[in-house]
Scaffold this active site. Structure first.
Site, PDB file in Angstrom:
ATOM      1  N   GLN A 167       0.749  -1.070  -0.049  1.00 48.53           N
ATOM      2  CA  GLN A 167      -0.155   0.062  -0.076  1.00 48.53           C
ATOM      3  C   GLN A 167       0.865   1.368  -0.022  1.00 48.53           C
ATOM      4  O   GLN A 167       2.018   1.451   0.700  1.00 48.53           O
ATOM      5  CB  GLN A 167      -0.941  -0.018   1.372  1.00 48.53           C
ATOM      6  N   TYR A 181       3.921  -0.784   7.737  1.00 47.60           N
ATOM      7  CA  TYR A 181       2.900  -1.705   7.964  1.00 47.60           C
ATOM      8  C   TYR A 181       2.889  -2.746   7.261  1.00 47.60           C
ATOM      9  O   TYR A 181       2.673  -4.021   7.396  1.00 47.60           O
ATOM     10  CB  TYR A 181       1.449  -0.698   7.910  1.00 47.60           C
TER      11      TYR A 181
HETATM   12  N1  CAA Z   1      -0.693   5.448  -5.861  1.00 44.06           N
HETATM   13  C1  CAA Z   1       0.142   6.520  -6.461  1.00 44.06           C
HETATM   14  N2  CAA Z   1       0.186   7.656  -6.025  1.00 44.06           N
HETATM   15  C2  CAA Z   1      -0.251   8.004  -5.075  1.00 44.06           C
HETATM   16  C3  CAA Z   1      -1.154   7.190  -4.135  1.00 44.06           C
HETATM   17  C4  CAA Z   1      -1.348   6.008  -4.723  1.00 44.06           C
HETATM   18  N3  CAA Z   1      -2.063   4.910  -4.102  1.00 44.06           N
HETATM   19  N4  CAA Z   1      -1.614   7.858  -3.083  1.00 44.06           N
HETATM   20  C5  CAA Z   1      -1.274   9.080  -3.421  1.00 44.06           C
HETATM   21  N5  CAA Z   1      -0.279   9.112  -4.228  1.00 44.06           N
HETATM   22  C6  CAA Z   1       0.317  10.493  -4.771  1.00 44.06           C
HETATM   23  C7  CAA Z   1      -0.698  11.472  -4.952  1.00 44.06           C
HETATM   24  O1  CAA Z   1      -1.331  11.631  -6.053  1.00 44.06           O
HETATM   25  C8  CAA Z   1       0.235  12.881  -4.769  1.00 44.06           C
HETATM   26  O2  CAA Z   1       1.025  13.117  -5.882  1.00 44.06           O
HETATM   27  P1  CAA Z   1       1.401  14.366  -6.334  1.00 44.06           P
HETATM   28  O3  CAA Z   1       2.171  15.026  -5.317  1.00 44.06           O
HETATM   29  O4  CAA Z   1       1.708  14.406  -7.794  1.00 44.06           O
HETATM   30  O5  CAA Z   1       0.348  15.090  -6.196  1.00 44.06           O
HETATM   31  C9  CAA Z   1       1.470  12.202  -3.815  1.00 44.06           C
HETATM   32  O6  CAA Z   1       1.250  10.912  -3.835  1.00 44.06           O
HETATM   33  C10 CAA Z   1       1.534  12.421  -2.351  1.00 44.06           C
HETATM   34  O7  CAA Z   1      -0.054  12.141  -2.017  1.00 44.06           O
HETATM   35  P2  CAA Z   1      -0.599  12.735  -0.563  1.00 44.06           P
HETATM   36  O8  CAA Z   1      -0.727  14.088  -0.697  1.00 44.06           O
HETATM   37  O9  CAA Z   1      -1.704  11.778   0.058  1.00 44.06           O
HETATM   38  O10 CAA Z   1       0.790  12.406   0.391  1.00 44.06           O
HETATM   39  P3  CAA Z   1       0.798  12.778   1.891  1.00 44.06           P
HETATM   40  O11 CAA Z   1       2.200  12.706   2.183  1.00 44.06           O
HETATM   41  O12 CAA Z   1      -0.075  13.855   2.634  1.00 44.06           O
HETATM   42  O13 CAA Z   1       0.004  11.448   2.505  1.00 44.06           O
HETATM   43  C11 CAA Z   1      -0.147   9.159   2.837  1.00 44.06           C
HETATM   44  C12 CAA Z   1       0.693  10.145   2.150  1.00 44.06           C
HETATM   45  C13 CAA Z   1      -0.255   9.565   4.449  1.00 44.06           C
HETATM   46  C14 CAA Z   1       0.329   8.017   2.657  1.00 44.06           C
HETATM   47  C15 CAA Z   1      -1.488   9.220   2.437  1.00 44.06           C
HETATM   48  O14 CAA Z   1      -1.904   9.178   1.196  1.00 44.06           O
HETATM   49  C16 CAA Z   1      -2.436   8.179   2.991  1.00 44.06           C
HETATM   50  O15 CAA Z   1      -2.951   8.439   4.291  1.00 44.06           O
HETATM   51  N6  CAA Z   1      -2.950   7.116   2.433  1.00 44.06           N
HETATM   52  C17 CAA Z   1      -3.570   5.949   2.781  1.00 44.06           C
HETATM   53  C18 CAA Z   1      -2.651   4.922   3.185  1.00 44.06           C
HETATM   54  C19 CAA Z   1      -3.625   3.887   3.905  1.00 44.06           C
HETATM   55  O16 CAA Z   1      -4.357   3.029   2.938  1.00 44.06           O
HETATM   56  N7  CAA Z   1      -3.590   3.241   4.960  1.00 44.06           N
HETATM   57  C20 CAA Z   1      -4.329   2.189   5.526  1.00 44.06           C
HETATM   58  C21 CAA Z   1      -4.689   2.421   6.990  1.00 44.06           C
HETATM   59  S1  CAA Z   1      -5.680   1.432   7.508  1.00 44.06           S
HETATM   60  C22 CAA Z   1      -4.978  -0.182   7.569  1.00 44.06           C
HETATM   61  O17 CAA Z   1      -3.734  -0.222   7.170  1.00 44.06           O
HETATM   62  C23 CAA Z   1      -5.713  -1.315   7.809  1.00 44.06           C
HETATM   63  C24 CAA Z   1      -5.417  -2.240   7.137  1.00 44.06           C
HETATM   64  O18 CAA Z   1      -4.873  -3.361   7.551  1.00 44.06           O
HETATM   65  C25 CAA Z   1      -6.160  -2.269   5.796  1.00 44.06           C
END
Ligand code: CAA
Length: 240
Positions: free
Chosen positions: A141, A147
């Site tokens: 992810q 994680y």
């Molecule tokens: N694939 C490709 N690019 C991605 C992406 C993805 N999945 N997600 C974000 N990006 C890109 C964005 O488009 C952005 O690109 P630009 O700078 O060119 O615009 C860049 O990456 C930065 O993205 P963010 O603004 O989101 O970056 P951030 O630093 O503010 O946050 C993050 C990053 C904290 C990882 C945030 O995206 C996030 O919280 N993501 C979710 C992560 C997730 O799914 N966690 C699961 C938690 S629950 C769990 O873990 C339980 C379980 O078992 C399932």
């Protein structure tokens, strides 16, 4: 067969649902928690389930805590390694502490708890260990190298320990939830979560009780032939 079950992180989220379902199925449950005393007290009041406080990342605390549970409630027959934390962030921003803490708690916790419970299960000739993995340990992810590595490690840990328990009546399995409607998932930024849910074929988040029912099966005698497996419960988000 010992009917005492220990559920780490057992007072909230998926852990709470697992504690409840095991209790309903005749187990005497001990739910561990690491932080919130008030919530834990409310949980005990509501459910009648005993709670114990320690950090699963602390090896000595796990050994002492499990000994206390066995003394209070009887020999431990079931261990659910559910406790887990997130410290999400892209590699550029992730600190060593964010990495280390997630590995210490999520993966180290499984070792510490199994170390405390597994030998006695083997001596008793019956035991069930269920490790809560994750879809993100299977498929990775964005923003979760810590994680995903810990959860992926849990899947390997499960297969290795299952081989040690197989001839002793102790099964060791993993259950890999997808995105479940819990506080942990609610912490994902809304726009990011919307995109994730859009990729779940069943079109919704999972519910904690749906995961708990899978755990119930793995803890039953019906699952005696299931060991070293990972059951995926993710609404079809990751199929392999
Ligand atoms: N694939 C490709 N690019 C991605 C992406 C993805 N999945 N997600 C974000 N990006 C890109 C964005 O488009 C952005 O690109 P630009 O700078 O060119 O615009 C860049 O990456 C930065 O993205 P963010 O603004 O989101 O970056 P951030 O630093 O503010 O946050 C993050 C990053 C904290 C990882 C945030 O995206 C996030 O919280 N993501 C979710 C992560 C997730 O799914 N966690 C699961 C938690 S629950 C769990 O873990 C339980 C379980 O078992 C399932």
């Amino acid at each position: 067969m010992s009917k005492t079950a220990i559920v780490t992180g057992g007072t909230r989220g998926i852990g709470e649902a697992i504690s409840l379902v095991l209790k309903e199925n005749g187990f005497t449950v001990a739910a561990t928690y690491a932080g919130d005393d008030k919530k834990a007290a409310e949980f005990t009041e509501k459910t009648g389930i005993a709670t114990y406080k320690w950090d699963v990342g602390d090896h000595d605390a796990c050994i002492a805590g499990c000994a206390k549970v066995a003394e209070d409630l009887g020999p431990i027959g079931v261990l659910i390694n559910n406790a887990g934390i997130t410290r999400d962030g892209v590699m550029k921003k992730m600190s060593f502490d964010d990495w280390n803490e997630v590995i210490r708690v999520n993966l180290g916790g499984c070792f510490n708890m199994a170390k405390a419970c597994f030998p006695a299960m083997c001596d008793q000739g019956w035991g069930r260990i269920v490790n809560i993995g994750s879809i993100n340990g299977q498929g990775g992810q964005y923003g979760q190298v810590n994680y995903a590595a810990a959860k992926s490690g849990i899947h390997g840990f499960t297969k290795a320990l299952a081989q040690e328990g197989a001839k002793k009546g102790v099964t060791v399995n993993a259950l890999a939830p997808g995105y479940i409607d819990t506080e942990m998932v609610a912490a994902v930024p809304e726009q990011v979560l919307e995109k994730i849910v859009a990729k779940i074929p069943v079109g919704r988040l999972g519910q904690a009780h749906e995961i708990a029912r899978g755990v119930k099966f793995l803890c039953s005698d019906d699952a005696a032939f299931v060991t070293g497996s990972t059951i995926s419960m993710n609404g079809g988000q990751h199929m392999y």
